[in-house]
Structures are given as structure tokens and as C-alpha cells.
Motif scaffolding. Sequence first.
Motif, PDB file in Angstrom:
ATOM      1  N   GLN A  92      52.035  -4.971 133.989  1.00  0.00           N
ATOM      2  CA  GLN A  92      53.618  -5.325 134.002  1.00  0.00           C
ATOM      3  C   GLN A  92      54.499  -4.435 132.692  1.00  0.00           C
ATOM      4  OE1 GLN A  92      54.691  -9.315 134.566  1.00  0.00           O
ATOM      5  NE2 GLN A  92      53.391  -9.163 136.758  1.00  0.00           N
ATOM      6  N   ASN A  93      55.417  -4.211 133.250  1.00  0.00           N
ATOM      7  CA  ASN A  93      56.322  -3.446 131.748  1.00  0.00           C
ATOM      8  C   ASN A  93      56.608  -4.400 131.247  1.00  0.00           C
ATOM      9  OD1 ASN A  93      57.893  -1.404 131.894  1.00  0.00           O
ATOM     10  ND2 ASN A  93      59.520  -2.169 132.619  1.00  0.00           N
ATOM     11  N   MET A  94      56.622  -5.332 130.789  1.00  0.00           N
ATOM     12  CA  MET A  94      56.532  -6.228 129.371  1.00  0.00           C
ATOM     13  C   MET A  94      55.325  -5.935 128.455  1.00  0.00           C
ATOM     14  SD  MET A  94      58.421  -7.909 127.319  1.00  0.00           S
ATOM     15  CE  MET A  94      58.124  -8.842 126.100  1.00  0.00           C
ATOM     16  N   THR A  95      54.088  -5.541 129.234  1.00  0.00           N
ATOM     17  CA  THR A  95      53.032  -5.009 128.313  1.00  0.00           C
ATOM     18  C   THR A  95      53.641  -3.908 127.727  1.00  0.00           C
ATOM     19  OG1 THR A  95      51.868  -5.879 129.802  1.00  0.00           O
ATOM     20  CG2 THR A  95      51.001  -4.320 128.790  1.00  0.00           C
ATOM     21  N   GLY A  96      54.097  -2.680 128.629  1.00  0.00           N
ATOM     22  CA  GLY A  96      54.707  -1.475 128.205  1.00  0.00           C
ATOM     23  C   GLY A  96      55.176  -1.862 126.317  1.00  0.00           C
ATOM     24  N   PHE A  97      56.471  -2.687 126.682  1.00  0.00           N
ATOM     25  CA  PHE A  97      57.122  -2.787 125.735  1.00  0.00           C
ATOM     26  C   PHE A  97      56.355  -3.171 124.484  1.00  0.00           C
ATOM     27  CE2 PHE A  97      60.521  -2.444 127.828  1.00  0.00           C
ATOM     28  CZ  PHE A  97      61.363  -2.349 127.738  1.00  0.00           C
ATOM     29  N   SER A  98      55.139  -4.093 124.744  1.00  0.00           N
ATOM     30  CA  SER A  98      54.848  -4.704 123.226  1.00  0.00           C
ATOM     31  C   SER A  98      54.114  -3.392 123.054  1.00  0.00           C
ATOM     32  CB  SER A  98      53.774  -5.790 124.584  1.00  0.00           C
ATOM     33  OG  SER A  98      52.432  -4.873 124.880  1.00  0.00           O
ATOM     34  N   TYR A  99      53.303  -3.005 123.592  1.00  0.00           N
ATOM     35  CA  TYR A  99      52.921  -1.347 122.981  1.00  0.00           C
ATOM     36  C   TYR A  99      53.984  -0.778 122.165  1.00  0.00           C
ATOM     37  CZ  TYR A  99      48.528  -0.977 125.510  1.00  0.00           C
ATOM     38  OH  TYR A  99      47.250  -2.113 125.974  1.00  0.00           O
TER      39      TYR A  99
END
Length: 850
Positions: A542-549
Motif C-alpha cells: 500500500q501507498n502508506m508503506t511508501g511514505f514510511s520509507y
Amino acid sequence: MQSVLLRSKITVPTVSKEAIERRPLMDLLKQREQSKLTIVRAPAGYGKTTLLSQWANLSEDWIAWLSLDEADSDPIRFWKYVIRAVSDSLQGDMDRKLSSLLQSQPQLPLDMLVDSFLNELMAVQVTIRIILDDYHLINNERIHEMMTRFIDYLPGHVHVYIASRADSSLPIYKWAVKGWLTEINMEELLFTIEETARYYEMRKLVIKDDEQLQRILAKTEGWAAGIQLAGLSMEASSKDNWKMNSFTESHAFISDIFLKEILSRLPQSTQDFLITTSILHQLEPAVCDALTHRSDSEEMLLELEKNGLFIIRLHTATSVFRYHHLFTDILQAELRKRYSQEMITSIYKEAATILYELGDIHSAIELALNGHSYADAEAWIHIHIVELFFSGQTSTFIRWIRTLQRADCPLHPETLVMYAFTLALSGKWESASQVIESLANRHETDQWMDQPVYKIVSRGWVTVKVYVLFAGGGNLEEAIELMREKLKGGLVNSKWDGIPVQYNRVEPKLLRTSIGSLGKLWPDEKVLPFYELFRTSAYKDQNMTGFSYGLRAETLYEKNQIDDALPELEEALRYGHRFQDPGLFVPMYILKSRIYVTRRQFVQAHALLDYTIDMVKDWHWSTNVYAVKAQYLLLEGSAREAEQALYKMTNESVQSGNPLWLLVHTRILIAKGLLEDAIRIVIQVKEKALSEGQISTIVEAAVLEAICQMKLLNADTALPALHEALEHGSLYGYVRTFLDEPEVPSLLRKYVKKRKREHRDVWDTVPLAYVEHLLESVPEEEEQDPALKMLTLSERKVLILLSSGASNIEIASELGLTEGTVRVYLTNIYQKLGVNSRTQAVLFAREREL
């Protein structure tokens, strides 16, 4: 849900054939047509709309018209309509260009929307006049603030006209002093005796003599509606028997006696039609037919128009009308007098249902709430919760829910979950937490979360609570535990799937967003388990995981762990491109370019930013990237090129709300020696950041303030400013924001000396070990003052002799130069050091112990 904006609201109303031309007022508008703002202000019935409609129809310029109503008191809805009106007027695609800024409003700094709109207007080469009718219906202070900003920076070829019954929060006196304002008030709108005579002649009403005309004018006090009503009364009476004394004396405000006299002489069926349809914001024949259970509504509306009965045509090509607001108020008063509350509720309910079935969900909900049909409103809100949430009309959504809560209307848990999420996105963390806790308390009473029908909603509750805890600075351990419990059941399909959630609309740094906790860097031991949950679970795609990176990459960079930041950055870029989300990949490319610059790889940094600019088309993203380019050019010593890059997409007036742009502008002003201007801007940015709790911007602005003050030789002011930056930075371990400013190492050394010399309690808020850590983090090649590094060997020799007190003749003799050559060297030295005099150059050298 209907997302198409009503064209009738952005169409110039048709002027009645019986409306006379107000020549003096037209002349006044013509004389002052270059004013930034024209306000036509008077109570109901003075002809404000008619005047501006006539002016619009006569004007040869481009006209953007917007008829406002109560529902437009939502910032996104308001500006959607304004931008659409302008775009349609120009037959352009301005609304499409700005569409990304008109969604998910809670995450959007609304000043950015105004600035982007202003930038688009600046590119227009024609004169355009924006007319806002019934502005008094706007009661949202945020809209007034945005309008103030809009007027302040309005391009010279754009002019705004506002019609209003009352004063607003707009700073009209400030604009009047600047000569930007034209006002037309009640006194100017009063009919003269000549205009009154012309009006009655046009209506083919014979006035016996001038004395009768004078009596009418005296009784009505020149009030346009009163003069019109007197004419209608004469038409309805035997002209020989009509007497002026049948009217009560009153000031020029709404007079229901006047209207009752007209209304009472109409057929009962017509009265019923008028009263019943008065609850509608706009009168479409099909809707009126359905509500009144008749089939001749169009003929009725046309007859009312023909007789001048306070009806305004909203669309030239179709029979779409609205009642004059004066008439609406009186008709609705009659509705309340003639019908029982039960009957009124039934009428509102029926009208709301008709609009709902036609697909106008927004208007249906408004009518249902106005008519106290709360159950219908609640049901429709829940059915269309996804579309409502993603329409961006946050203020409206919050207002609706609060109305239902005040009415003690039971709300579906999903509606409350999205209400909490909306509050959180708006930065109302405490209110969001209260809603979340109320749902938890409700569960203790009826165990709603355990019911299969609420399975998806209960998981949504967990997601929102986690978001509130993480972004609002709450208990991260609790958030992690909640997520672990949620993940045990795996992902559950819902109607929210496939809807792209954009966590960042405009920020060039993720740490400035709510999910970045506004720059409050979480300790590794707390945040890493949280990130790990996303990266190793069902949420990993999910996109939220990208933001965690991305957040991890920015945090590691800020803590000067650059090698560790790079793999996180690359993962974030992969997600950003996969989801085509500029809110993720643009900040990451900016971060990657910063890493290049730390390694003095300016060619690679500029190439990467150029690639980013080519990839994004939205003005606000390009503006931010050009600002970063300008900062790098400045570091390379190219102040002129830096200024050109900064102004590539915009100018200072439009960017007055963009902290990145303003802080780069500050650096350019420092390079040009315009230190007082630089201080003014940087303090403005810092104060706004303090009010918003934006930690990274507070630190950066305070650092630049310290640099400005030190260049002004105000050490007693510079070091406290640096202390303020250190105070905020030390709480979260900021490093790079200090190291990325070449002047900071020497400032830090002075700060340490002062602290060791002065043992004051005020300094204790910053651990000295933190400052020493910053100094230890400065690379060896950057230890030397950047200004000194710009000097040639000969210039350094001249500066050393200058600091020892040598005269030009003595310097020339010592170095075997002519006095003229020494003067040339000194001019170059002053320019490179950013000083303006010999004394300042000497102080600069002595401070660095040359």
C-alpha cells in the motif's frame, strides 16, 4: 453523488426588460473600473444584483459571475465555484489545472490554493472581472482570510466585484486607504425621482402628477423594492382608487405588509406555489412540478417573470430561476405562519427526496437538515460517505455532523469514524480523539465492533485511532499494538478499496505533513517497530508503506546518517512511481538532490531536479523544485542565476505563504546584502511555523535569522536566535538543518564560547553536548568559513593586513602592489564577504582570528 457544479450559479442573471438603466451608477463603475475591488453594499431590495448584471452585460471584458448561497461557506466548494466561473469565462482549463488542489482539503494549506489560482490568473493576458453576488451568505472566516489574500495580491488586469447586504470581515478600510476600493452603498442605490418616473413609464403606469410621484418617493425613501411593490399594488388595484396611504411608513428594509398586499391578491394556487417552492435555492420546472404536484410550473415561473414578481432568471437558454432573497424571506415567513410544523417538515422532506433522486445529494442533505429530516440526512451522508469525504468539502461535512449531533440524531459508526479522520486531517487532534473514544465507550455498552455487520467499520476505527496516535504525537506503543491486532485478521475488502489516498498534496518535505508529525522526529526505538508492521504485513503493497520509507529517509538524512538514508529513499521512490504520487516522489527527488549537494555533486543535483520538473506539471510542485535549484545555485556562488531560478515560475507576492520559497528568497537577500529585508521575511516565516508547530521550519528559520543578525554584527541578537533553533532542534536530534548552512559552524563556535563564558540558566534548555555533537559533525573541508574559501590567496593576504590595521598604502608596500590594485582587491573582498565597509571587513577577519 453529483459532482458537476451548477451552471446556473456561474451564469450572469438575465436582466428584466423592465429594469431601467442606472446611468449615474454605470458612469461611476466605468470611471472606477480599474479598482481592484468594488463593493456594492445595501440591504435587500436595493437592486445590487440588477446593477451588477447590467454592468456585466454591457462590459466588453471577460466576466466571471458567481451567485452564492449558504452552502458555499465551505472553502473548497467556494473556490471550486470561483475557479470554475473564471475558467468557463475564459473558455480555458484553469479548473482542470487546479483540480488536484481542490481535493482532500484537510491536508492542503489553503493559502497554496489561492497562490496557485493567482499564478494562473497572472498568465492570463486579458482583463477579467469576477463578480460575487450575495457575499453576505459566506460566514466562514477562513474564506474571508483567503479572499483577503486573494485581493491583496490580485494581478492588475483582474478586478473583483462583491454584492453584499452587510459588512464582512474583509479589511476594506485597508484597501480604501491604498486606493484599491470603490464602494457603492445604500445612498447611491436610492432611486431618484427621474428614475422612479422612468420605471413607471416602462411599466405603463400612469402617475397623476408630480405630487403623487413625490409621495411615492417619500414613502419608499427611494427603495427600489418599495417602488416596485407600489407599482405592483397599483396594477392590482383600480388605479383611480389606489391611494398611497394604504402603505405603512417604514424604513427601506423588508416590509411584509407590502408583500402581503401583493401576495394576498394573487390566486390561492399561485400563493401556494410561491410559498411551497420558496424553500428551493433554485427553481427548475421539473423540480417545482414534483414538489407542488402540478404540471404547469414552467408557465407559472414565466408568468411571474413577466409580472416582475421578484424572480430572477438564472439561465438565459432555460427556464431556471430563483426568487429574490427579499421575496424568499417573506415567503418562508408565510410558510411558517400558514402551515403546521408537521406540514413544513413534510414539504422539506419531499423536496429533499426529489433532489436526492435527481442526484443532487449535497442540496438534498442541506434541505433535509434545514427541514429537520435528520434521519434522511444521516442515511444519505452514510450511503455517500466515500464521495463526500473525497469531495474535499471538509467544513461542510463537519458542519453536517455537528448539526446531527446537536439534534441527538443517532449516527452510523462509519460516519463517526470518517468524522474523526476528517478532524484529524484538519489538525483537530483533541476533537478527533474524543470521537474515537466515544466510539470505544459505545462499544463497551453494545459491543458494536463485535457484530459482523460492523467488521469493516471496526477496522476503520483502528486505522483512524492509529493515525491519530501517530500523527498527533500520542502513544506509539498503543498504536503498534492496535495495528498488530488488526493485522491478525488480514486485509478486508471494503468500499474504500481502490480510492487513492494522498497523504501529501503540496509539501516538498514529508516531515512537514501530519503523517510526518510536523517535523517531530520519533526516536528509532519507538518508530521502527511501527514501520516494520507496514513493511512485513499485508499492508506492504500500500501507498502508506511508501511514505514510511520516505519519512524514514528524511529522518535519517536529518540525523546525518546519509548512507543509511539512501536505500530507504530508493524504496520510497519505487512506491511513489508505482502509485504515480508526486506527493511522495517529488520530496524524495529533492532529498536525493540534497544528498548530492552534501557531496558537492552539483551537476548531478541539478540534473535530477531538471528531470523532476519535466516529470511534474503542477505549478506548485515545479515552483518548489525551482526554489531548491535556486538554493543550490546560491551555494555555488551564482546569486544572479539563483534569483532567476527562484522567479522562474512565480514572484514574491504569490509565494508569500510558501516557507520553502520564502527561506530561499531570504538566503538570496542575505547574499545581496539586503539583511533588514531578509530578517523581516524570516521572522514572518518563523512566527507562522511556531503557530503551526512546524518544527523543521522553526529550526531553519531561526538559523537564518541568526545568520542575518550576525552579518549585521548584532551578536547579542544572533546568538539567542541560534539558541532558539538549537532549543527546538535538540528535542528531536536535528543535525543537517544546521550543517547545510555554511555559516553555522562559526556561529556554533561563538555560541559555545559565550555559554562557557556566561553561566546563565537561560542557556540550560540546550544540552551543550548536543552543540558539541553538531560541531563534531562538520566535515573537515567545511570547517573553514565559506566566505573565506571564496577569497583568492592574494585577497586573503590583503584581508590579513587590513585586519592588523594597515592602511592602503602600507598594504600596497607590503605586497608590492599599487594603491589602485589594493582598492580593487578590497572591493572584491567586500563583495565576497557580504560586507559594506572597511570596518565590517576588519571585524569579520578579527572574529575569525585571521
